[in-house]
Scaffold this motif. Structure first.
Motif, short mmCIF file in Angstrom:
data_model
loop_
_atom_site.label_atom_id
_atom_site.label_comp_id
_atom_site.label_asym_id
_atom_site.label_seq_id
_atom_site.Cartn_x
_atom_site.Cartn_y
_atom_site.Cartn_z
N SER A 127 -5.06 -84.12 -43.31
CA SER A 127 -5.43 -83.66 -41.98
C SER A 127 -4.58 -84.34 -40.91
O SER A 127 -4.21 -85.50 -41.05
N THR A 128 -4.32 -83.60 -39.83
CA THR A 128 -3.65 -84.18 -38.67
C THR A 128 -4.73 -84.75 -37.75
O THR A 128 -5.67 -84.04 -37.40
N MET A 129 -4.62 -86.04 -37.44
CA MET A 129 -5.71 -86.66 -36.70
C MET A 129 -5.21 -87.57 -35.58
O MET A 129 -4.19 -88.24 -35.71
N VAL A 134 -1.43 -89.16 -38.92
CA VAL A 134 -2.63 -89.80 -38.39
C VAL A 134 -2.21 -90.83 -37.35
O VAL A 134 -1.52 -91.80 -37.68
N ILE A 187 -5.80 -79.80 -35.72
CA ILE A 187 -5.78 -81.22 -35.40
C ILE A 187 -7.21 -81.65 -35.08
O ILE A 187 -8.00 -80.89 -34.53
N MET A 188 -7.52 -82.87 -35.48
CA MET A 188 -8.86 -83.39 -35.20
C MET A 188 -8.74 -84.57 -34.24
O MET A 188 -7.90 -85.45 -34.41
N ILE A 226 -6.93 -90.56 -33.43
CA ILE A 226 -8.15 -91.35 -33.52
C ILE A 226 -8.16 -92.45 -32.46
O ILE A 226 -7.21 -93.24 -32.38
N ALA A 228 -7.87 -88.05 -44.10
CA ALA A 228 -6.47 -88.45 -43.95
C ALA A 228 -5.74 -88.28 -45.27
O ALA A 228 -4.61 -87.79 -45.33
N MET A 247 -13.52 -90.29 -42.85
CA MET A 247 -12.26 -90.05 -42.15
C MET A 247 -11.05 -90.41 -43.03
O MET A 247 -10.03 -89.71 -43.02
N PHE A 266 -10.80 -87.78 -32.61
CA PHE A 266 -11.99 -88.63 -32.81
C PHE A 266 -12.06 -89.66 -31.69
O PHE A 266 -11.17 -90.48 -31.55
#
Ligand SMILES: Nc1ncnc2c1ncn2[C@@H]1O[C@H](COP(=O)(O)OP(=O)(O)OP(=O)(O)O)[C@@H](O)[C@H]1O
Ligand SMILES: [Mg+2]
Lengths: 229, 255
Positions: B191-193, B33, B161-162, B195, B187, B183, B164
């Motif tokens: 999840s790969t994020m 993250v 991947i997300m 932000i 995490a 969110m 934001f």
């Protein structure tokens, strides 16, 4: 009762073929408006798409076209096409044909502008959020852009249709025999026997126009409510 | 470190003569993250939009699982479905219900069956507490609810991947929490994020790595605890100070 019917001039309606003639006149009105409306919708959608192009030449041409339609009274357009065609290109159009040309010329411009407005009112972010979900261009158009465009367009274009229908009595000026013309013929023919015929006949025309336009109007406001926002 | 999901290699992005991203490089690993912070106009949104090929880049390259991301390539839609993006203003489709918003792309793009996708969508909605809203239209939801639906819509595509982009910036304060909690939950589940946010406390809590962007470059890259307690660079220090100053001022006004 009998007296009242005569006083208000309704008796004339039932003489001879008067009523069917009146309906016939209304049919001419409807035929011309329906053909013009159908053509205007098809051509207007194309025009509206063209109007969103960034090309300065197409932009200028569309602009001039729209201004002409907005500035010119429909009656002048009718005269130009009906009487002018004979002068300019040596062709005498049938009056009904000339009427369809003018109404389509007018309707296409207005419809095009509505389509342009509706297309441009779809925010860029709607496209982007569709693309970012992996939708391709045509999926984005068919699932996201077109449904939203139609929702914005339909109530407006229905109003245009009723405006076009309401404007049809103008075409008596180029000798099309439509409902109001038939009514006046009947009134003239019965001037002595039924001096009050005018009220009855025009009341019937009122009812006929109402019967055609009211459902269309209802549909428009129904859709507007259903799709608001 | 685990596998690299996203590689950003020396990209340049400009609008006209205006250079926005200047030789920026970044690797994102699976399950990581990353929080990107920086002053307004420094190019945070632009970076996310480039990753999703919503903006063309003028130099360098971006790869997802080794595959080149190029807005003009024929398979861009295929790559985009592996990248979930959530926008500041939700961008739900107003003519579709909550459920239709969510199942549209899985059905159209991934050709999954309606039954299966609907089932998954309902499970996800349940998780964010919105199952009872599945047949509502976006206009009937609050901002926080819309944003949670937007997150679910992106999740349902099973992205790798997300992204934001200031997803709480348009929300009323009391709705920020419900979205941030959603969110944090993602995490926690690995999840790969990536932000972008202005919520510093949230950034500190969720990030594995904080990236401070300024002038189109990564000025500082650090562990969140280190970054927020002892920023190494002066620019980062100054940026964090603006938040301190604001909160003090706020206090003064209140009492
Ligand atoms: N479409 C565009 N055309 C020209 N310049 C743009 C465009 N979009 C963004 N910019 C410029 O690029 C720079 C970076 O914008 P960006 O939106 O990425 O900033 P940001 O870091 O997300 O800022 P914020 O925190 O305010 O959202 C800004 O100076 C902006 O004016
Ligand atoms: Mg931004």
């Amino acid at each position: 009762m009998q007296a009242l019917v005569t006083d208000l001039g309704f008796d004339v309606l039932f003489k001879g073929t008067n009523f069917t003639r009146l309906l016939g006149g209304m049919w001419v009105t409807l035929k011309i408006s329906l053909i013009s409306v159908a053509l205007s919708i098809v051509l207007g959608i194309l025009l509206g798409v063209v109007m969103t192009f960034k090309n300065p030449v197409t932009k200028a041409i569309c602009r001039v076209y729209l201004e002409i339609v907005r500035i010119m009274p429909q009656l002048v357009l009718l005269f130009i096409v009906y009487y002018g065609s004979a002068r300019l290109i040596g062709l005498k159009f049938e009056p009904e044909f000339a009427a369809v040309i003018v109404f389509t010329f007018w309707g296409t411009a207005e419809m095009g502008d509505l389509v342009r407005g509706a297309l441009q009112s779809i925010p860029k972010h709607q496209y982007e959020s569709a693309y970012s979900l992996g939708l391709n261009r045509s999926q984005t158009y068919f699932s996201i852009v077109i449904p939203q465009t139609i929702r914005r367009l339909l109530p407006l274009s229905i109003n245009l249709v009723t405006r076009m229908i309401k404007t049809t009595p103008l075409i008596v000026m180029i000798e099309v025999v439509e409902a109001t013309k038939v009514a006046r013929q009947i009134i003239d023919a019965n001037r002595v026997a039924s001096p009050n015929a005018a009220f009855g006949l025009f009341f019937v025309i009122f009812v006929l126009y109402f019967a055609v336009c009211w459902p269309i109007s209802l549909l428009a406001s129904h859709l507007e409510k259903k799709w608001s926002n | 470190m685990a596998d690299t999901v996203l590689t950003i290699n020396n990209i340049n992005k400009s609008y006209g003569d205006n250079l926005i991203l200047n030789g920026l490089s970044l690797d994102v690993h699976k399950g990581e993250v990353i929080v990107i912070i920086g002053p307004s106009g420094c190019g945070k949104s632009t970076l996310l939009r480039c990753i999703n090929a919503l903006e063309p880049i003028q130099g360098g390259e971006i790869r997802l699982d080794g595959e080149l991301i190029d807005g003009n390539s024929r398979n861009i839609a295929q790559i985009r479905q592996k990248i979930g993006m959530v926008f500041q203003n939700y961008e739900l489709f107003p003519h579709k219900t909550v459920l239709q918003n969510i199942i549209l792309a899985p059905m159209k793009v991934q050709k999954r069956s309606k039954v299966e996708v609907t089932e998954e969508a309902e499970q996800l909605l349940e998780r964010v507490g919105l199952l009872d809203k599945k047949n509502s239209y976006p206009r009937q939801l609050s901002g926080g609810q819309k944003q949670r639906v937007a997150i679910v819509r992106a999740l349902c595509m099973h992205p790798e991947i997300m992204l934001f982009d200031e997803v709480t910036a348009a929300l009323d304060p009391e709705m920020v929490r419900e979205v941030l909690d959603t969110m944090l939950e993602l995490a926690k589940n690995g999840s790969t994020m990536l932000i972008v946010t202005h919520e510093m406390n949230f950034a500190r809590a969720i990030a594995d790595r904080v990236i401070f962007l300024d002038g189109g470059e990564i000025v500082e890259e650090a562990d969140p605890e280190d970054f927020f307690t002892y920023p190494k660079t002066e620019r980062a220090q100054k940026f964090l100070d603006t938040f301190e100053y604001e909160s003090v001022k706020h206090h003064d006004n209140e009492y």
